[in-house]
Write a protein that holds these residues in place. Structure first.
Motif, PDB file in Angstrom:
ATOM      1  N   ASN A   5       0.826  -1.205   0.000  1.00 14.15           N
ATOM      2  CA  ASN A   5       0.000   0.000   0.000  1.00 14.15           C
ATOM      3  C   ASN A   5       0.863   1.259   0.000  1.00 14.15           C
ATOM      4  O   ASN A   5       1.849   1.337   0.724  1.00 14.15           O
ATOM      5  CB  ASN A   5      -0.918   0.028   1.233  1.00 14.15           C
ATOM      6  CG  ASN A   5      -1.990  -1.030   1.148  1.00 14.15           C
ATOM      7  OD1 ASN A   5      -2.431  -1.377   0.061  1.00 14.15           O
ATOM      8  ND2 ASN A   5      -2.391  -1.561   2.283  1.00 14.15           N
ATOM      9  N   SER A  11       0.281   8.280  -2.598  1.00 16.43           N
ATOM     10  CA  SER A  11      -1.105   8.224  -3.088  1.00 16.43           C
ATOM     11  C   SER A  11      -1.500   9.541  -3.748  1.00 16.43           C
ATOM     12  O   SER A  11      -2.171   9.561  -4.781  1.00 16.43           O
ATOM     13  CB  SER A  11      -2.057   7.917  -1.933  1.00 16.43           C
ATOM     14  OG  SER A  11      -1.778   6.651  -1.377  1.00 16.43           O
ATOM     15  N   GLU A  14       0.023   9.612  -7.118  1.00 12.09           N
ATOM     16  CA  GLU A  14      -0.706   8.704  -8.011  1.00 12.09           C
ATOM     17  C   GLU A  14      -1.962   9.407  -8.575  1.00 12.09           C
ATOM     18  O   GLU A  14      -2.255   9.330  -9.769  1.00 12.09           O
ATOM     19  CB  GLU A  14      -1.117   7.451  -7.220  1.00 12.09           C
ATOM     20  CG  GLU A  14      -1.871   6.415  -8.030  1.00 12.09           C
ATOM     21  CD  GLU A  14      -2.382   5.248  -7.174  1.00 12.09           C
ATOM     22  OE1 GLU A  14      -3.231   4.509  -7.662  1.00 12.09           O
ATOM     23  OE2 GLU A  14      -1.928   5.092  -6.010  1.00 12.09           O
ATOM     24  N   GLN A  32     -11.333   6.247  -4.875  1.00 12.89           N
ATOM     25  CA  GLN A  32     -10.771   4.967  -5.348  1.00 12.89           C
ATOM     26  C   GLN A  32      -9.430   4.679  -4.666  1.00 12.89           C
ATOM     27  O   GLN A  32      -9.178   3.571  -4.205  1.00 12.89           O
ATOM     28  CB  GLN A  32     -10.559   5.007  -6.863  1.00 12.89           C
ATOM     29  CG  GLN A  32     -11.847   4.907  -7.681  1.00 12.89           C
ATOM     30  CD  GLN A  32     -11.624   5.257  -9.151  1.00 12.89           C
ATOM     31  OE1 GLN A  32     -10.488   5.298  -9.619  1.00 12.89           O
ATOM     32  NE2 GLN A  32     -12.709   5.529  -9.866  1.00 12.89           N
ATOM     33  N   VAL A  33      -8.573   5.707  -4.622  1.00 14.63           N
ATOM     34  CA  VAL A  33      -7.214   5.521  -4.080  1.00 14.63           C
ATOM     35  C   VAL A  33      -7.254   5.334  -2.561  1.00 14.63           C
ATOM     36  O   VAL A  33      -6.485   4.538  -2.012  1.00 14.63           O
ATOM     37  CB  VAL A  33      -6.305   6.704  -4.495  1.00 14.63           C
ATOM     38  CG1 VAL A  33      -4.969   6.659  -3.762  1.00 14.63           C
ATOM     39  CG2 VAL A  33      -6.064   6.668  -6.006  1.00 14.63           C
ATOM     40  N   ASN A  35      -9.570   3.809  -0.887  1.00 11.50           N
ATOM     41  CA  ASN A  35      -9.954   2.404  -0.673  1.00 11.50           C
ATOM     42  C   ASN A  35      -8.838   1.443  -1.069  1.00 11.50           C
ATOM     43  O   ASN A  35      -8.512   0.509  -0.337  1.00 11.50           O
ATOM     44  CB  ASN A  35     -11.223   2.079  -1.472  1.00 11.50           C
ATOM     45  CG  ASN A  35     -12.424   2.843  -0.929  1.00 11.50           C
ATOM     46  OD1 ASN A  35     -12.493   3.136   0.254  1.00 11.50           O
ATOM     47  ND2 ASN A  35     -13.363   3.185  -1.804  1.00 11.50           N
ATOM     48  N   LYS A  36      -8.233   1.692  -2.237  1.00 11.28           N
ATOM     49  CA  LYS A  36      -7.212   0.782  -2.760  1.00 11.28           C
ATOM     50  C   LYS A  36      -5.991   0.713  -1.838  1.00 11.28           C
ATOM     51  O   LYS A  36      -5.445  -0.363  -1.581  1.00 11.28           O
ATOM     52  CB  LYS A  36      -6.786   1.236  -4.166  1.00 11.28           C
ATOM     53  CG  LYS A  36      -5.852   0.254  -4.868  1.00 11.28           C
ATOM     54  CD  LYS A  36      -5.461   0.721  -6.259  1.00 11.28           C
ATOM     55  CE  LYS A  36      -4.318   1.705  -6.175  1.00 11.28           C
ATOM     56  NZ  LYS A  36      -3.742   2.021  -7.487  1.00 11.28           N
ATOM     57  N   ASN A  37      -5.554   1.890  -1.355  1.00 14.60           N
ATOM     58  CA  ASN A  37      -4.339   1.945  -0.526  1.00 14.60           C
ATOM     59  C   ASN A  37      -4.649   1.885   0.972  1.00 14.60           C
ATOM     60  O   ASN A  37      -3.765   2.105   1.798  1.00 14.60           O
ATOM     61  CB  ASN A  37      -3.525   3.202  -0.855  1.00 14.60           C
ATOM     62  CG  ASN A  37      -2.967   3.167  -2.272  1.00 14.60           C
ATOM     63  OD1 ASN A  37      -2.825   2.090  -2.850  1.00 14.60           O
ATOM     64  ND2 ASN A  37      -2.667   4.311  -2.835  1.00 14.60           N
ATOM     65  N   GLN A  38      -5.918   1.608   1.292  1.00 11.97           N
ATOM     66  CA  GLN A  38      -6.352   1.431   2.690  1.00 11.97           C
ATOM     67  C   GLN A  38      -5.905   2.586   3.589  1.00 11.97           C
ATOM     68  O   GLN A  38      -5.324   2.399   4.655  1.00 11.97           O
ATOM     69  CB  GLN A  38      -5.834   0.088   3.237  1.00 11.97           C
ATOM     70  CG  GLN A  38      -6.442  -1.108   2.506  1.00 11.97           C
ATOM     71  CD  GLN A  38      -5.813  -2.430   2.908  1.00 11.97           C
ATOM     72  OE1 GLN A  38      -5.324  -2.579   4.016  1.00 11.97           O
ATOM     73  NE2 GLN A  38      -5.807  -3.389   1.997  1.00 11.97           N
TER      74      GLN A  38
END
Length: 446
Positions: A5, A11, A14, A32-33, A35-38
């Motif tokens: 992550n 992030s 990104e 989105q990011v 959630n994706k990278n917690q």
């Protein structure tokens, strides 16, 4: 945090890179990011601040960086410098050493020692010498463009349309993070009951003075509240909430909501009808129609019927003169929502406005056929461009002699914004902290 992550600044990089490369929307990417990278807790706030702040101040940051950069850099390196300088210059709570350390680590990971050395050198030079003064820009409009980070063509256009003072106010307001607002579903609950519920859950909220159904959220995101889940409220900007009132609704009416997604105004119209009548909500995108349907179900509103349809083909599906009221919330340049979508200001061009005006005319021409005699048509946009708004309604009236201007119906708390008897209202972000919005009303002759 696990190695797979990315941390907050990685992030942020990104997201900024995806916006530049894919023209993706910042608000969607951010979720989105996260959630994706917690990313959790206070880090969510920091990531949001860095992303939106860097986007909001992009032209200013580039002006500050320019003397320290000797060659064209890759997109990601430039964005890394921007987000690092944003923290150093605009955020007091983060020490420069922490920003520098993170920037160099990311540069090493993404690039090589040479890039890490360049990033370190640029940021340390700025730390020593300070950023260049904006006073060196002699042209007042160019200075305003750089200082407030709005493209020069836009600043020049607004200055021509509204004068320098109002343009400055608008640009300054566009750099302030908006306060979240929500509309209470009064078919189910009172505003006081919702405020009490939210406070019990730990949200910091207050009643709005702008509209009787509106609340302001000072801390927390009410999308995560029980009140939201139970359909007691909808997240909606206050300027957008005004639109449904201008339709001058009565129970049992049949309403067309053209270009209805994501359905905020649709829900409000259905609530004002108190569960009676019918709101025909249409949108060209099927995934957006699903949003309208799920929103109606959450709010418990059975008087909404949502379907996929290009608003330029309304009269092919619906008979002539069937609707009591029509709302055309037209696709527009979005120049009134730059606080929420700062990336818009760097990609829009003057020719986009001309193209949109043609689409808007086509939708209005079609919708007009399906309105009953004596019915009211409301046109709205989330933009502040005079040519786009007044140009469109003037053309519409010229092409449709059967329509006349109709005095805009506003809640009593907002009549101060309107010239008495006027059929059109331009709301600016600085008026009460809502989105920039335009609303105009017309009546079809009997």
């Amino acid at each position: 945090m696990s190695k797979k992550n990315k941390n907050v600044r990685e992030s942020a990089l990104e997201i900024l890179e995806a916006i530049d490369k894919q023209q993706a929307y910042s608000n969607l990417l951010l979720n989105q990011v996260i959630n994706k990278n917690q990313i959790k807790g206070p880090d969510v706030g920091l990531l949001t601040e860095i992303v939106y702040g860097t986007l909001q101040r992009k032209l200013t940051l580039d002006y500050f960086l320019q003397p320290f950069i000797k060659k064209k850099l890759e997109v990601w390196v430039m964005n890394l410098l921007r987000l690092s300088l944003y923290q150093m210059h605009y955020l007091d709570k983060i020490p420069d050493r922490a920003v520098l350390f993170e920037a160099v680590e990311i540069a090493k990971k993404r690039g090589h020692k040479g890039i890490a050395s360049l990033v370190n050198g640029v940021l340390r030079a700025i730390q020593r010498q300070g950023v260049p003064s904006l006073e060196e820009i002699k042209d007042p409009l160019k200075r305003l463009s750089i200082e407030m980070s709005h493209p020069l063509w836009l600043v020049q256009r607004w200055e021509k349309q509204y004068g320098l003072a109002l343009t400055k106010e608008m640009c300054a307001e566009n750099l302030i993070a908006p306060v979240q607002t929500a509309r209470v579903n009064t078919t189910k609950i009172t505003r006081d009951e919702v405020l009490s519920m939210l406070r019990n859950e730990g949200f910091e909220v207050e009643p709005s003075v702008i509209l009787p159904v509106s609340i302001r959220i000072l801390r927390g995101n009410v999308a995560n509240s029980t009140a939201f889940e139970k359909g007691y409220l909808s997240i909606q900007d206050e300027s957008s909430m005004i639109v449904a009132y201008t339709l001058d609704l009565e129970e049992n009416m049949t309403i067309l909501d053209a270009c209805a997604a994501p359905g905020g105004k649709t829900g409000h119209i259905a609530e004002l009808l108190n569960g009676t009548g019918k709101v025909q909500a249409i949108d060209i995108h099927s995934h957006k129609v699903k949003l309208i349907q799920s929103n109606a179900a959450r709010l418990g509103l059975s008087n909404i019927e949502a379907s996929v349809l290009d608003s330029r083909k309304v009269s092919e599906k619906f008979s002539h003169e069937v609707f009591d009221r029509i709302l055309v919330d037209a696709p527009c340049s979005g120049l009134g929502v730059l606080r929420k979508k700062p990336d818009i200001k760097y990609v829009k061009k003057p020719e986009d406005i001309d193209n949109l005006k043609n689409i808007q005319q086509n939708i209005l021409n079609e919708a007009a056929k399906t309105l009953k005699k004596g019915g009211i048509l409301v046109y709205s946009t989330c933009t502040v461009d005079k040519e786009e708004n007044y140009g469109t309604i003037n053309d519409f009236l010229q092409n449709h002699p059967e329509f006349k201007e109709y005095p805009l119906q506003l809640p009593d708390s907002l009549t101060y914004l309107l010239e008495e008897g006027s059929n059109a209202l331009q709301i600016f972000p600085q008026d009460f902290g809502g989105d920039g919005f335009f609303i105009a009303s017309f009546k079809k002759s009997m």
